[in-house]
Design a protein around this motif. Structure first.
Motif, mmCIF file in Angstrom:
data_model
loop_
_atom_site.group_PDB
_atom_site.id
_atom_site.type_symbol
_atom_site.label_atom_id
_atom_site.label_comp_id
_atom_site.label_asym_id
_atom_site.label_seq_id
_atom_site.Cartn_x
_atom_site.Cartn_y
_atom_site.Cartn_z
ATOM 1 N N MET A 186 2.244 -0.768 9.065
ATOM 2 C CA MET A 186 2.701 -0.143 7.904
ATOM 3 C C MET A 186 2.549 1.381 8.144
ATOM 4 N N GLU A 187 2.919 2.173 7.090
ATOM 5 C CA GLU A 187 2.991 3.599 7.340
ATOM 6 C C GLU A 187 1.702 4.147 7.827
ATOM 7 N N GLN A 236 -1.569 -8.282 5.310
ATOM 8 C CA GLN A 236 -0.396 -7.198 5.521
ATOM 9 C C GLN A 236 0.623 -8.367 6.241
ATOM 10 N N ARG A 263 4.383 -9.354 4.525
ATOM 11 C CA ARG A 263 5.522 -9.371 5.326
ATOM 12 C C ARG A 263 6.217 -10.650 5.677
ATOM 13 N N GLU A 314 9.366 1.362 11.352
ATOM 14 C CA GLU A 314 7.944 1.690 11.621
ATOM 15 C C GLU A 314 7.898 3.081 12.152
ATOM 16 N N GLU A 315 7.478 4.016 11.527
ATOM 17 C CA GLU A 315 7.398 5.392 11.725
ATOM 18 C C GLU A 315 6.617 5.744 12.964
ATOM 19 N N TRP A 330 14.427 -4.231 6.629
ATOM 20 C CA TRP A 330 13.678 -3.581 5.346
ATOM 21 C C TRP A 330 13.017 -2.245 5.763
ATOM 22 N N ASP A 331 12.978 -1.404 4.789
ATOM 23 C CA ASP A 331 12.414 -0.013 4.949
ATOM 24 C C ASP A 331 10.929 -0.094 5.230
ATOM 25 N N LYS A 332 10.173 1.208 5.564
ATOM 26 C CA LYS A 332 8.835 1.071 5.699
ATOM 27 C C LYS A 332 8.110 0.648 4.277
ATOM 28 N N ASN A 333 8.513 0.545 3.400
ATOM 29 C CA ASN A 333 8.056 0.557 1.884
ATOM 30 C C ASN A 333 8.415 -1.064 1.693
ATOM 31 N N GLU A 334 8.953 -1.651 2.749
ATOM 32 C CA GLU A 334 9.204 -3.186 2.534
ATOM 33 C C GLU A 334 10.399 -3.667 1.570
ATOM 34 N N LYS A 335 10.957 -2.673 1.309
ATOM 35 C CA LYS A 335 12.378 -2.709 0.484
ATOM 36 C C LYS A 335 13.641 -2.987 1.030
#
Length: 294
Positions: free
Chosen positions: A45-46, A58, A62, A269-270, A286-291
């Motif tokens: 996660m971020e 988590q 996911r 993943e940043e 999916w983006d980092k916010n799971e969208k």
């Protein structure tokens, strides 16, 4: 002449040239919803990165998101909570390619090897991947890597054991190729500066080169993908449109020719920007916010 209409441009994949954004999105979601062979699982996660202890909660959250869209999950490590990924994947009815992340530090490597053996002996691994691009990174010598591969093979009879690297390494490293039960080839037209327009045929060529190097062994594309944000890499340009088109082409090929592909990646993943620049954070479906993107 040997013209047959059904073969016109048949090697060029799906014709996406004149598709509108809405039409591309519809095709993208059609392929996503009918399911991939496999996906690379992104647990961080971020604010997290390798070295962070990840939680069971988590992973489960996911896994619930990605599980309707894939048959297989690929994990990369068997320490710091990652060892829970294969067990949880099994609970969702998924098959697993379980990785041991090897690097420069022997103590970490030992923990990874012991972890992957434990996970596999517990019945949670369908394929075991001993190392990922360690020869490319020059973290281990070929001889060091081979010792780990053969050690795991001895411990896990009946489970396919292999090594993951760029497709060309299997032609360059015949001893490693011989040690592998299957060939796990990373195929990234993006990282070879290939334009989106040529990427489908380029990926096919990568696959066929790995197939040739394997001399009859099964080849699985262990990673491929296309980022949707970032700076161009030579002729390869990140964009939403290109990411959708690459996904559509790769999934269509996977279905039509029964090519086993693990798509990279599930979530943005940043932490990957430290190695790959700005594109590193934008490989996810999916983006980092799971969208879900797009």
């Amino acid at each position: 002449m040997s013209v047959r209409s059904e073969y016109l441009m048949s090697l060029a994949g799906v014709d996406l040239e004149d598709k509108s954004q809405d039409e591309l999105r519809a095709l993208y979601y059609q392929h996503l919803n009918r399911g991939m062979h496999g996906i690379c699982f992104s647990p961080y996660m971020e604010g997290q990165e390798p070295g962070t202890q990840i939680s069971e909660e988590q992973i489960r959250r996911r896994m619930e998101i990605v599980s309707p869209h894939t048959k297989w999950i690929r994990s990369f490590s068997c320490t710091e909570g990652n060892e829970l990924i294969p067990k949880i994947a099994r609970e969702f009815g998924l098959k697993t390619m379980v990785g041991a992340w090897l690097g420069k530090y022997q103590s970490i490597n030992e923990n990874e090897i012991e972890g992957v053996i434990e996970v596999a002996k517990a019945g949670y691994a369908d394929i075991v991947a001993v190392g990922n691009e360690v020869l490319y990174r020059e973290d281990l010598t070929e001889e060091e890597l081979l010792k780990y591969i053969y050690r795991v093979k001895e411990e896990l009879p009946g489970i396919p054991v292999a090594y993951v690297d760029a497709y060309y390494e299997f032609a360059n490293r015949p001893k490693v190729t011989e040690a592998c039960d299957v060939i796990l080839a990373n195929c990234y037209p993006f990282w070879e500066g290939c334009s989106l327009e040529n990427s489908y045929l380029y990926m096919k060529d990568m696959y066929n080169r790995a197939l040739s190097a394997g001399a009859g062994k099964k080849v699985i594309i262990s990673e491929t993908g296309w980022p949707n944000v970032g700076e161009p890499f030579h002729g390869a340009e990140p964009s939403q449109e290109n990411a959708m088109k690459y996904f559509i082409q790769s999934q269509n090929w996977s279905k039509e020719e029964d090519i086993e592909i693990f798509y990279f990646s599930s979530f943005d993943e940043e932490w990957k920007t430290s190695d790959e620049g700005d594109v590193g954070a934008y490989w996810g479906i999916w983006d980092k916010n799971e969208k879900l993107k797009f």
